[in-house]
Design a protein around this motif. Structure first.
Motif, mmCIF file in Angstrom:
data_model
loop_
_atom_site.group_PDB
_atom_site.id
_atom_site.type_symbol
_atom_site.label_atom_id
_atom_site.label_comp_id
_atom_site.label_asym_id
_atom_site.label_seq_id
_atom_site.Cartn_x
_atom_site.Cartn_y
_atom_site.Cartn_z
ATOM 1 N N ASN A 251 0.968 -1.053 -0.159
ATOM 2 C CA ASN A 251 -0.080 -0.101 -0.024
ATOM 3 C C ASN A 251 0.878 1.262 -0.065
ATOM 4 O OD1 ASN A 251 -2.182 1.499 -0.061
ATOM 5 N ND2 ASN A 251 -2.550 1.535 2.429
ATOM 6 N N MET A 252 1.807 1.409 -1.021
ATOM 7 C CA MET A 252 2.617 2.556 -1.099
ATOM 8 C C MET A 252 2.711 2.901 -2.535
ATOM 9 S SD MET A 252 6.213 0.606 -0.457
ATOM 10 C CE MET A 252 6.080 0.588 1.418
ATOM 11 N N THR A 253 3.508 3.928 -3.172
ATOM 12 C CA THR A 253 3.869 4.247 -4.287
ATOM 13 C C THR A 253 5.126 3.594 -4.852
ATOM 14 O OG1 THR A 253 5.372 6.090 -3.771
ATOM 15 C CG2 THR A 253 2.925 6.695 -3.941
ATOM 16 N N ILE A 254 4.996 3.593 -6.198
ATOM 17 C CA ILE A 254 6.244 2.784 -6.880
ATOM 18 C C ILE A 254 7.526 3.741 -6.422
ATOM 19 C CG2 ILE A 254 7.450 2.845 -9.003
ATOM 20 C CD1 ILE A 254 4.879 1.823 -10.418
ATOM 21 N N ASN A 255 7.331 5.105 -6.220
ATOM 22 C CA ASN A 255 8.585 5.732 -5.671
ATOM 23 C C ASN A 255 9.006 5.230 -4.353
ATOM 24 O OD1 ASN A 255 10.102 8.088 -6.560
ATOM 25 N ND2 ASN A 255 9.586 9.003 -4.750
ATOM 26 N N ASP A 256 7.833 5.038 -3.620
ATOM 27 C CA ASP A 256 8.267 4.120 -2.233
ATOM 28 C C ASP A 256 9.153 3.064 -2.399
ATOM 29 O OD1 ASP A 256 7.145 6.875 -1.150
ATOM 30 O OD2 ASP A 256 5.133 5.454 -0.647
ATOM 31 N N VAL A 257 8.401 2.520 -3.137
ATOM 32 C CA VAL A 257 9.214 0.886 -3.310
ATOM 33 C C VAL A 257 10.785 1.017 -3.935
ATOM 34 C CG1 VAL A 257 9.199 -1.366 -4.775
ATOM 35 C CG2 VAL A 257 7.222 -0.273 -3.960
ATOM 36 N N LEU A 258 10.872 2.171 -4.913
ATOM 37 C CA LEU A 258 12.348 2.151 -5.528
ATOM 38 C C LEU A 258 13.294 2.833 -4.390
ATOM 39 C CD1 LEU A 258 11.256 3.775 -8.897
ATOM 40 C CD2 LEU A 258 12.166 1.376 -8.392
ATOM 41 N N LEU A 259 12.520 3.876 -3.387
ATOM 42 C CA LEU A 259 13.770 4.241 -2.583
ATOM 43 C C LEU A 259 13.991 3.339 -1.504
ATOM 44 C CD1 LEU A 259 11.897 7.887 -2.292
ATOM 45 C CD2 LEU A 259 14.370 7.250 -3.018
ATOM 46 N N GLY A 260 12.748 2.441 -0.972
ATOM 47 C CA GLY A 260 13.275 1.508 -0.133
ATOM 48 C C GLY A 260 14.200 0.367 -0.721
ATOM 49 N N VAL A 261 13.986 -0.023 -1.879
ATOM 50 C CA VAL A 261 14.918 -1.138 -2.245
ATOM 51 C C VAL A 261 16.385 -0.347 -2.443
ATOM 52 C CG1 VAL A 261 15.514 -2.256 -4.406
ATOM 53 C CG2 VAL A 261 13.235 -2.345 -3.485
ATOM 54 N N ASN A 326 15.253 -8.590 7.694
ATOM 55 C CA ASN A 326 13.839 -8.331 6.899
ATOM 56 C C ASN A 326 13.627 -6.911 5.995
ATOM 57 O OD1 ASN A 326 11.021 -8.039 6.003
ATOM 58 N ND2 ASN A 326 10.220 -7.740 8.039
ATOM 59 N N PRO A 327 13.846 -7.322 4.733
ATOM 60 C CA PRO A 327 14.169 -6.323 3.611
ATOM 61 C C PRO A 327 12.905 -5.081 3.714
ATOM 62 C CG PRO A 327 13.644 -8.285 2.356
ATOM 63 C CD PRO A 327 13.995 -8.720 3.882
ATOM 64 N N LEU A 328 11.482 -5.650 4.261
ATOM 65 C CA LEU A 328 10.646 -4.934 4.217
ATOM 66 C C LEU A 328 10.758 -3.690 5.158
ATOM 67 C CD1 LEU A 328 7.746 -7.313 4.232
ATOM 68 C CD2 LEU A 328 8.679 -6.592 2.326
ATOM 69 N N ASP A 442 23.943 -4.789 -9.497
ATOM 70 C CA ASP A 442 23.504 -6.253 -8.695
ATOM 71 C C ASP A 442 22.836 -6.193 -7.292
ATOM 72 O OD1 ASP A 442 24.747 -7.212 -10.793
ATOM 73 O OD2 ASP A 442 26.739 -7.589 -9.870
ATOM 74 N N ALA A 443 23.244 -5.101 -6.452
ATOM 75 C CA ALA A 443 22.748 -4.918 -5.120
ATOM 76 C C ALA A 443 21.181 -4.544 -5.217
ATOM 77 C CB ALA A 443 23.781 -3.916 -4.294
ATOM 78 N N ILE A 444 20.947 -3.689 -6.053
ATOM 79 C CA ILE A 444 19.723 -2.931 -6.178
ATOM 80 C C ILE A 444 18.673 -4.438 -6.896
ATOM 81 C CG2 ILE A 444 18.068 -1.851 -7.502
ATOM 82 C CD1 ILE A 444 19.985 0.611 -7.660
ATOM 83 N N GLU A 445 19.210 -4.848 -7.749
ATOM 84 C CA GLU A 445 18.426 -6.151 -8.392
ATOM 85 C C GLU A 445 18.227 -7.214 -7.385
ATOM 86 O OE1 GLU A 445 18.144 -8.604 -12.438
ATOM 87 O OE2 GLU A 445 20.112 -7.909 -11.694
ATOM 88 N N ASP A 446 19.321 -7.611 -6.354
ATOM 89 C CA ASP A 446 19.067 -8.464 -5.438
ATOM 90 C C ASP A 446 18.112 -8.162 -4.354
ATOM 91 O OD1 ASP A 446 20.883 -10.262 -6.620
ATOM 92 O OD2 ASP A 446 22.522 -9.678 -5.489
ATOM 93 N N SER A 447 18.256 -6.740 -3.903
ATOM 94 C CA SER A 447 17.441 -6.336 -2.876
ATOM 95 C C SER A 447 15.935 -6.311 -3.436
ATOM 96 C CB SER A 447 17.755 -4.855 -2.799
ATOM 97 O OG SER A 447 18.817 -4.846 -2.093
ATOM 98 N N LEU A 448 15.561 -5.934 -4.691
ATOM 99 C CA LEU A 448 14.383 -6.228 -5.234
ATOM 100 C C LEU A 448 13.648 -7.518 -5.222
ATOM 101 C CD1 LEU A 448 11.932 -4.851 -6.648
ATOM 102 C CD2 LEU A 448 13.034 -5.346 -8.871
ATOM 103 N N LYS A 449 14.552 -8.606 -5.421
ATOM 104 C CA LYS A 449 14.348 -10.027 -5.338
ATOM 105 C C LYS A 449 14.214 -10.457 -3.997
ATOM 106 C CE LYS A 449 16.956 -11.593 -9.500
ATOM 107 N NZ LYS A 449 18.188 -12.179 -9.985
ATOM 108 N N ASP A 450 14.923 -10.068 -2.955
ATOM 109 C CA ASP A 450 14.572 -10.371 -1.443
ATOM 110 C C ASP A 450 13.397 -9.645 -1.037
ATOM 111 O OD1 ASP A 450 17.144 -11.476 -1.649
ATOM 112 O OD2 ASP A 450 18.228 -10.107 -0.625
ATOM 113 N N THR A 451 12.912 -8.531 -1.494
ATOM 114 C CA THR A 451 11.718 -7.781 -1.051
ATOM 115 C C THR A 451 10.608 -8.959 -1.454
ATOM 116 O OG1 THR A 451 12.637 -5.734 -1.225
ATOM 117 C CG2 THR A 451 10.320 -5.741 -0.983
ATOM 118 N N LYS A 452 10.519 -8.839 -2.941
ATOM 119 C CA LYS A 452 9.383 -9.903 -3.143
ATOM 120 C C LYS A 452 9.344 -11.327 -2.780
ATOM 121 C CE LYS A 452 7.767 -11.863 -7.678
ATOM 122 N NZ LYS A 452 7.892 -12.055 -9.126
ATOM 123 N N ALA A 453 10.611 -11.957 -2.398
ATOM 124 C CA ALA A 453 10.487 -13.229 -1.771
ATOM 125 C C ALA A 453 10.136 -12.987 -0.152
ATOM 126 C CB ALA A 453 11.918 -13.636 -1.659
#
Length: 483
Positions: A251-261, A326-328, A442-453
């Motif tokens: 329940n956030m924006t795409i911008n929030d997701v990108l900044l978190g990752v 916890n990446p969240l 690599d770190a950004i891509e891995d963080s996105l995968k970890d967040t989804k997982a």
């Protein structure tokens, strides 16, 4: 500022700032094509398009204070590199990245309009050829240039149809009609007080950053000579559906997701640094009333509210670094900080203050203010909405668009651009501070995968709701492909 056709139109205050030595910035955009580039077709297409836009057919006056209309010889602005694959070897990425790095050491010729295009018929992992566009930042910001690109291209699925250009109006919170008049009044007063307080605190913080408050020295920061150092650029393409999935569930924006990752990725990259460090990002904010891609005709119309040029500002976002399992957590902290920033007038006041300093003390003082804010922070982050559909330029379908910028006082620049159901992560670095930007990708891509997982693991308890969100996104994508 609207764009006029008359000679001698003065540079806007922000354009003057971007012409100053300490803040002379160039936007550099790598465009990957799905086929080899036919240079003759590109030259013909440019001849039909460039003359229609005043900024790209004007040069600086001798005193550097105004734009002067000039006849554009397209051949003087287009450089073609068509080398045999044996000369380049198997690693086309390295050749393209090295070529772009060398470009950052070559200034644009001020005797001509301030842009050029480099065609590299070099195969990479994401494209069959790459087109590199350089344009001085005084010509316009990313939103302006994206509008120009969209105006010059067509949908790949239908060569006669212009690309879909999303225009997103900023959301306004409307009180529930059932809420009593007294309660609505109390809420409005509370909201106004919070806005004033947040703005006051943010102004003090921005002044402190400009005057003395510096970020912790890390591997991400360059030295004082950073503007003149060579720059390296790389990009990574990830699924926009994955980001949307996280956005919906959290329940956030795409911008929030990108900044978190991004916070999670920087924490991963700085794994040997102590947790109690100060890192600040200049997060760019589009000040136009609509946040999507504006039609070029609207942006260049006289007295247009859309505004061609540089109409953006920044907020100062504290980057959280830690060793969270916890990446969240990184997403929650990003959302909390951004929600607070939306209840502040800092971005508009920074823009107005820069203009005020320029008008009272001159462009040099305005440039010093901007440079100080850059020098004392760690990175700049931008998130832009690109074309919703795959586009092509005169029969050349575009695989990706990766914009960045150089010439400013940051060792790290992060740009995110959505394009045709993909998110393109573009990273620009000072090569003396960050020799390998691919590790950050690599770190950004891995963080996105970890967040989804992490979401999928947490969602196993609530499988139906998570599955519904995912299936809904798949159906939307399927309908778009059918269209």
């Amino acid at each position: 500022m609207s764009v006029g056709d008359e000679d001698g139109e003065p540079l806007s205050p922000m354009a003057r700032v971007f012409q100053s030595p300490g803040t002379s910035c160039c936007i550099i955009t790598m465009i990957g094509c799905k086929i080899k580039i036919n240079a003759d077709v590109i030259l013909s297409g440019l001849n039909h398009n460039v003359s229609k836009h005043p900024r790209f057919s004007s040069k600086l006056s001798d005193d550097g204070l105004s734009w002067v209309k000039t006849k554009v010889n397209i051949e003087d602005h287009v450089f073609i590199v068509d080398m045999d694959s044996n000369e380049i070897g198997e690693d086309g990425e390295s050749y393209v990245e090295g070529y772009v790095t060398r470009l950052t050491m070559l200034p644009l010729d001020k005797s001509k309009p301030l842009w050029d295009i480099h065609i590299l018929n070099v195969k990479t992992s994401d494209a069959e050829a790459v087109c590199v566009i350089r344009s001085h930042h005084s010509l316009g910001d990313g939103s302006s240039l994206m509008s120009l690109l969209v105006a010059c291209t067509q949908k790949t699925s239908n060569g006669n149809t212009a690309s879909t250009t999303p225009v997103l109006t900023r959301r306004k919170i409307v009180p529930n009609e059932k809420t009593s008049w007294f309660l609505r009044s109390v809420l409005e007063v509370f909201s106004s007080v919070r806005l004033i307080w947040n703005t006051f605190v943010d102004i003090l913080m921005a002044l402190a950053i400009a005057l003395f408050l510096k970020d912790t020295k890390t591997h991400l920061k360059g030295d004082m000579s950073i503007q003149s150092n060579p720059k390296k650029f790389c990009h990574r393409i990830v699924s926009l559906d994955d980001i949307r999935l996280i956005k919906e569930v959290m329940n956030m924006t795409i911008n929030d997701v990108l900044l978190g990752v991004t916070q999670a990725a920087i924490s991963r990259y700085l794994n040997n640094m102590p947790g109690n460090i100060r890192l600040t990002a200049c997060v760019l904010v589009n000040l136009r009333p609509d946040t999507g891609i504006q039609p070029l005709a609207d942006m260049t119309a006289k007295d247009s509210k859309c505004r061609w040029g540089n109409y953006f500002s920044s907020i100062y976002f504290p980057l959280y670094t830690g060793s969270e399992t916890n990446p969240l957590v990184y997403l929650s902290k990003a959302k909390s900080n951004m929600d607070r920033s939306k209840n502040s007038l800092l971005a508009a006041l920074i823009y107005s203050s820069t203009k005020l300093v320029f008008n009272i003390f001159g462009a040099k003082a305005g440039a010093i203010l901007v440079e100080r804010l850059f020098l004392n922070t760690t990175t700049v982050i931008s998130n832009m909405i690109g074309p919703m559909d795959e586009i092509s330029f005169h029969g050349h379908p575009i695989a990706y668009i990766a914009p960045s910028v150089y010439g400013h006082s940051h060792g790290l620049t992060l740009h995110f651009l959505s394009y045709a159901e993909k998110m393109v992560i573009s990273i620009g670095v000072d090569s003396t501070a960050i020799p390998s930007p691919h590790k950050l990708c690599d770190a950004i891509e891995d963080s996105l995968k970890d967040t989804k997982a992490a979401l999928l693991e947490r969602g196993s308890v609530k499988a139906p709701s998570l599955k519904d969100v995912y299936m809904s996104l798949q159906k939307k994508l399927g309908r778009k492909k059918e269209q």
